[in-house]
Enzyme design. Sequence first.
Site, PDB file in Angstrom:
ATOM      1  N   GLU A  94      -5.358  -8.376  -1.136  1.00 12.28           N
ATOM      2  CA  GLU A  94      -6.049  -8.172   0.148  1.00 12.28           C
ATOM      3  C   GLU A  94      -7.504  -7.848  -0.114  1.00 12.28           C
ATOM      4  O   GLU A  94      -7.812  -7.043  -1.010  1.00 12.28           O
ATOM      5  CB  GLU A  94      -5.461  -6.990   0.935  1.00 12.28           C
ATOM      6  CG  GLU A  94      -4.146  -7.254   1.587  1.00 12.28           C
ATOM      7  CD  GLU A  94      -3.693  -6.095   2.470  1.00 12.28           C
ATOM      8  OE1 GLU A  94      -4.543  -5.415   3.085  1.00 12.28           O
ATOM      9  OE2 GLU A  94      -2.472  -5.878   2.540  1.00 12.28           O
ATOM     10  N   GLU A  99       0.839  -1.209   0.000  1.00 11.24           N
ATOM     11  CA  GLU A  99       0.000   0.000   0.000  1.00 11.24           C
ATOM     12  C   GLU A  99       0.871   1.255   0.000  1.00 11.24           C
ATOM     13  O   GLU A  99       0.830   2.071   0.933  1.00 11.24           O
ATOM     14  CB  GLU A  99      -0.968  -0.016   1.186  1.00 11.24           C
ATOM     15  CG  GLU A  99      -1.976  -1.146   1.097  1.00 11.24           C
ATOM     16  CD  GLU A  99      -3.099  -1.090   2.117  1.00 11.24           C
ATOM     17  OE1 GLU A  99      -2.923  -0.479   3.178  1.00 11.24           O
ATOM     18  OE2 GLU A  99      -4.169  -1.658   1.848  1.00 11.24           O
TER      19      GLU A  99
END
Length: 480
Positions: free
Chosen positions: A376, A182
């Site tokens: 995810e 991320e």
Amino acid sequence: MTSYSFPENFLWGGAIAANQAEGAFLEGGKGLSNVDLLPSGEKRISIMKGNVPSLSPVDGEYYPSHEAIGFYHRYKEDIALFAEIGFKALRISIAWARIFPNGNDETPNEAGLQYYDELFDELLRHGIQPVVTIAHFDVPVHLIEKYGSWRNRKLVDFFETYAKAIFTRYKDKVKYWMTFNEINMLLHLPFLGAGLVFKEGENKEQIQYQAAHHQLVASALAVKAGHEIIPDAKIGCMLAAAMTYPYTCNPDDVMKAMERDRESFFFIDVQSRGKYPGYAKRFFKDHDLNIAMEENDEELLKNHTVDYIGFSYYSSRCISTDPEVLSKMTSGNVFSSVSNPYVKKSEWGWTIDPKGLRITANQLYDRYQKPLFIVENGLGAIDELEGDQVNDDYRIDYLQHHVKEIAESIQDGVEILGYTSWGPIDIVSASSGEMKKRYGYIYVDKDNGGNGSLKRIKKKSFYWYKELIAANGANLAIRE
Ligand code: BG6
């Protein structure tokens, strides 16, 4: 009922991160990391934002990552459970400070290298493909103290050395890699995403974008080294993704939504298209930001782009320019969003929007034309243990609707390598530090205060996922 199909070699599995699962935070020669210094409770958010320094443990605070779920010692038992579900892949992260305890040591820590060697061997014995994130929100504390973390160009060299060490060591065992988890988190929680701590009066935006540049260059250097050391490696980036919807069709709302998306796309535009986009240059100019770049950087970014786009997707986002609407923000998620009246929310206030996953996947594929990897996704929820059972129908419901949208995306022509749902075994929540925000197919007996036997218990979703993988998604039947 429609039936769905997934590619034959689709990588079904789960994803965890070192600091949220391993524990053993100082064992095996590991050094201290930023993520070891995030206490549970109220202070956590301001520390993650870089507003309050936290560079050594404080007596009386509880740090959930120190023990986490004890994966460091129990990985064999846990991997056997993942194998029983039928996992084809497990995404893990390597803790940088297990390999280089200070981040800039002369030689890597053999005990740390050995640990991941054994972990990969165990996965491969079970036919599970390791998918490795090189940095999942972790920076050795020594680099924060000595250099100010990613604000300093020196971090690029230390990261490159670390990446080369693990590529060389695991070249025969690991083929799927990702550089920074991320990467866009740096703009939202800078201490978590990049170990940044701000001093009073500093220009945060300047520091954040300078640090972003350093991570982007480090990522390109890692892609370069990875391709040289492991010719058949696939090296991806990783974005906290989610489309931002305009609240209305008012062009001002639409423009603002586009700008919001570009805050995140900026990173991937550089990592995948190999150059700074025009809108970023304008942003730097409009905001008076001067990003120091070295002569070679442009060339490096251009020549070493990623092979695939890894991303997380939990919720869609929504934005407006109307102050009245802006007063109704969702709570709980680090990515600010106005409340979308068309979708439900989780117990933590996170929007639940399965179709948003299809929209996001199409949007990313249209933009980059590279394979995607959904690394995810999942529902953080409170589970009640009934005897030794957890009937998590709400989780099954969330997951099957999201998996259906993946199938739809594949039919749209989007190339998707796999799906590793978040926290297949309950782990510590990154944003809240809680254990009760559970994502797993496997329950872990531990509470928010750190009490519990760490016993593993299979939930109802364990059997659901097992059947889904066995049928390669073909049994995915949604009853609306
Ligand atoms: C992502 C992170 O932001 O979301 C994970 O990559 C994190 O580390 C996951 O755990 C879910 O968020 P949370 O806060 O519910 O744990």
